[in-house]
Design a protein around this motif. Structure first.
Motif, PDB file in Angstrom:
ATOM      1  N   THR A   1      34.118  37.480  29.533  1.00 24.53           N
ATOM      2  CA  THR A   1      35.075  37.775  30.646  1.00 24.53           C
ATOM      3  C   THR A   1      36.249  36.725  30.101  1.00 24.53           C
ATOM      4  O   THR A   1      37.594  37.913  29.231  1.00 24.53           O
ATOM      5  CB  THR A   1      35.330  37.812  31.848  1.00 24.53           C
ATOM      6  OG1 THR A   1      33.961  38.141  32.294  1.00 24.53           O
ATOM      7  CG2 THR A   1      36.096  38.182  32.516  1.00 24.53           C
ATOM      8  N   ARG A   2      36.169  35.933  29.843  1.00 24.84           N
ATOM      9  CA  ARG A   2      37.511  35.139  29.385  1.00 24.84           C
ATOM     10  C   ARG A   2      37.889  35.428  27.731  1.00 24.84           C
ATOM     11  O   ARG A   2      39.006  35.380  27.332  1.00 24.84           O
ATOM     12  CB  ARG A   2      36.624  33.741  28.981  1.00 24.84           C
ATOM     13  CG  ARG A   2      37.644  32.460  28.304  1.00 24.84           C
ATOM     14  CD  ARG A   2      37.260  31.302  28.565  1.00 24.84           C
ATOM     15  NE  ARG A   2      36.810  30.646  27.863  1.00 24.84           N
ATOM     16  CZ  ARG A   2      34.914  30.808  27.936  1.00 24.84           C
ATOM     17  NH1 ARG A   2      34.633  30.785  29.890  1.00 24.84           N
ATOM     18  NH2 ARG A   2      34.044  30.125  27.492  1.00 24.84           N
TER      19      ARG A   2
ATOM     20  N   GLU B   1      42.697  40.892  25.068  1.00 31.49           N
ATOM     21  CA  GLU B   1      43.408  41.872  25.585  1.00 31.49           C
ATOM     22  C   GLU B   1      44.229  42.962  24.684  1.00 31.49           C
ATOM     23  O   GLU B   1      43.349  44.373  24.441  1.00 31.49           O
ATOM     24  CB  GLU B   1      43.428  41.696  26.892  1.00 31.49           C
ATOM     25  CG  GLU B   1      43.601  43.392  27.754  1.00 31.49           C
ATOM     26  CD  GLU B   1      43.507  43.443  29.080  1.00 31.49           C
ATOM     27  OE1 GLU B   1      43.934  44.276  29.874  1.00 31.49           O
ATOM     28  OE2 GLU B   1      43.809  42.257  29.684  1.00 31.49           O
TER      29      GLU B   1
ATOM     30  N   ASN C   1      39.671  38.551  28.629  1.00 30.49           N
ATOM     31  CA  ASN C   1      41.154  38.128  28.588  1.00 30.49           C
ATOM     32  C   ASN C   1      42.449  37.353  27.992  1.00 30.49           C
ATOM     33  O   ASN C   1      43.345  37.816  27.112  1.00 30.49           O
ATOM     34  CB  ASN C   1      41.443  37.463  29.856  1.00 30.49           C
ATOM     35  CG  ASN C   1      41.018  38.031  31.042  1.00 30.49           C
ATOM     36  OD1 ASN C   1      40.393  39.014  30.806  1.00 30.49           O
ATOM     37  ND2 ASN C   1      40.112  37.082  31.881  1.00 30.49           N
TER      38      ASN C   1
END
Length: 402
Positions: A367-368, A374, A371
Motif C-alpha cells: 500500500t505504501r 499512484e 501511494n
C-alpha cells in the motif's frame, strides 16, 4: 560528285538515325520487361516486426481474440499481423494476385495464402496465414532457431523464394515492449496478463488445502458484501502458499540480445507451483490467478523494477488492497507451532498467527508503494502499469494455459 556525296551522307545519316531509334526501342523494351517481370531476380523479402524473434506468449494469448498488439509501423499492411511473419513485395500492376507459400516447420504447418494487391508501383508488407502448432509453442521452454522458407507468385509469375532463420523464444519470455521501424517504442506490458491463469486445474488443489486450514469454510468471492470476509479469503490463500514453503528466487533475465525488443522471464503457474519459487512478477501472477479463480478481481501493479498485486474488496470496485507477494517466503512456518500442538502452557506464536502478521505487513508495504507512485502508475508512462484482470482484459489477452 558533290551531289553524289551529299546523297550518300544523307543515306548514312538516315541509317544512323534508324539504328539509334531501334537501339532506343530495344533498350526501352528491355527496361519494361525487367521492370514488369524481373525474371532473373527475387522480389520478396521476409520481415518481422520484432527483430527476427517469435514470442509464443504473444501468439497463444491473442489466438482467439481480435487483439492486434504488435503491429507494423506502416498501417497499409495486408493480412493478419498476429502471424508474426511477413514478406515485402513490390507490386507492378493494379489488382495483382499474390500467392504466398510457407513451408512447414516444427512450429507450424505448410500454408498457402492469396492476396489482391490493389495499387501499382507500391511496396506491400503482407502477412500470410500461419497454421501454428500451439502445443509446440507452449512446450518451448528455451530459445530455438527455426528456418522459415517462403515462395511467392505474382499474377502466376514466380518471384522466387526467400529463407530466413528466426529465434522462437521461450514460453516464459514475456514481451515488455518493442521499438518499431520508425523508432517508436511500444509498451506491451499487458502480456503479463497471459501468465494469470485462473483456468489451471491445479488451482482446485490449492483451494482444497486452504479450506482444510479452516481459515474459511468456503470461497464465495463478493457474495457476503463484507470486505473483511474478502480479506479472509485472500489470507487463506496466502497461508497455504506459505505452508508450501514458497521462496523468493529472482530469475528474470533471458539470453535475448536485442536493441529492438525487451523482455522479462516469467514463471508460468505450473512452473511456480512445482518449484515453489517466485519473484515479484511470478508471485503477483500466481496470486492473481488464485484470486481470479475465486471471483475476486485482481490487479497487476507495475513500477520500474517491481510488481505487486492488488485486489478489490467489494463488487463495486470502490476499495483496493495491495499485497507484496515476495514476502510470502520471508518466514518458514515450520519454525513455529502448528495449531494442533499448541496448549495453554506454551508461550509462542502459532504458524497461523505468524502468517497473519506477514500478511498484514505485506499489505502495509504494498500500500505504501502504491501511494508513493499512484500518479505515475495511472499515467500510462513506460514501466508503470495498473492492469485489471477483468472482462475487458480477457477480451484481448487470454491465459496461455500452463
Amino acid at each position: 560528285m558533290k551531289l553524289k556525296s551529299n546523297v550518300l551522307l544523307a543515306v548514312l545519316r538516315g541509317k544512323i538515325v534508324w539504328a539509334v531509334l531501334i537501339l532506343v526501342l530495344v533498350l526501352c523494351l528491355g527496361a519494361y520487361i525487367i521492370y514488369r517481370y524481373e525474371p532473373f531476380a527475387s522480389r520478396i523479402e521476409i520481415s518481422n516486426e520484432l527483430g527476427g524473434n517469435i514470442f509464443p506468449v504473444t501468439i497463444l494469448s491473442t489466438a482467439t481474440t481480435d487483439a492486434n498488439i504488435v503491429v507494423p509501423a506502416d498501417s497499409t499492411y495486408l493480412g493478419n499481423p498476429k502471424s508474426c511473419i511477413a514478406i515485402k513485395v513490390r507490386n507492378r500492376t493494379a489488382n495483382s494476385k499474390l500467392q504466398i507459400e510457407v513451408e512447414e516447420t516444427p512450429f507450424f504447418a505448410r500454408s498457402v495464402s492469396e492476396f489482391i494487391l490493389p495499387e501499382s508501383g507500391k511496396d506491400y508488407l503482407v502477412f500470410p496465414d500461419i497454421v501454428w502448432n500451439y502445443q509446440a509453442l507452449l512446450d518451448n521452454i528455451q530459445p530455438m532457431p527455426v528456418t522459415v522458407s517462403v515462395k511467392a507468385t505474382l499474377n502466376k509469375r514466380e518471384l522466387g523464394g526467400s529463407v530466413h532463420t528466426f529465434s522462437v523464444r521461450s514460453i516464459n519470455e514475456c514481451l515488455l515492449g518493442y521499438i518499431d521501424s520508425r523508432m517508436k517504442f511500444h509498451d506491451t506490458g499487458q502480456f503479463f496478463a497471459a501468465y494469470v491463469n485462473e483456468d489451471n486445474p491445479k488451482i482446485d488443489q490449492i483451494l482444497r488445502e486452504a479450506l482444510d486450514s479452516r481459515i474459511v469454510n468456503r470461497f464465495w468471492g463478493y457474495q457476503s458484501k463484507d470486505s473483511k470476509v474478502v480479506d479472509k479469503q485472500v489470507y487463506a490463500i496466502w497461508y497455504v502458499l506459505q505452508k508450501r514453503r514458497f521462496r523468493y528466487s529472482s530469475i528474470s533475465n533471458s539470453s535475448l540480445s536485442s536493441n529492438v525488443v525487451f523482455t522479462q522471464r516469467v514463471r508460468t503457474f505450473d512452473d511456480a507451483l512445482e518449484s515453489a519459487q517466485i519473484n515479484c512478477v511470478d508471485g503477483s501472477v500466481l496470486f492473481a490467478s488464485l484470486l481470479k479463480a475465486i471471483n475476486i478481481n485482481p490487479i497487476l501493479v507495475r513500477i520500474p523494477g517491481h510488481m505487486f498485486v492488488g485486489y478489490y474488496t467489494d463488487r463495486s470496485h470502490t476499495n483496493i488492497h495491495f499485497l507484496e507477494t515476495s514476502m510470502i517466503g520471508d518466514v518458514n512456518l515450520d519454525d513455529f507451532f502448528p495449531e494442533e500442538k499448541l496448549d495453554s502452557t506454551i508461550v509462542g506464536l502459532s504458524q497461523e498467527k505468524i502468517s497473519q502478521i506477514t500478511f498484514e505487513k505485506s499489505k502495509e508495504y504494498a500500500t505504501r508503494m502504491y501511494n508513493e507512485n499512484e500518479k505515475l502508475i495511472h499515467s500510462g508512462k513506460v514501466n508503470y502499469m495498473f492492469l485489471e484482470i477483468d472482462k475487458v482484459t480477457r477480451a484481448y489477452i487470454q491465459p496461455i494455459g500452463k
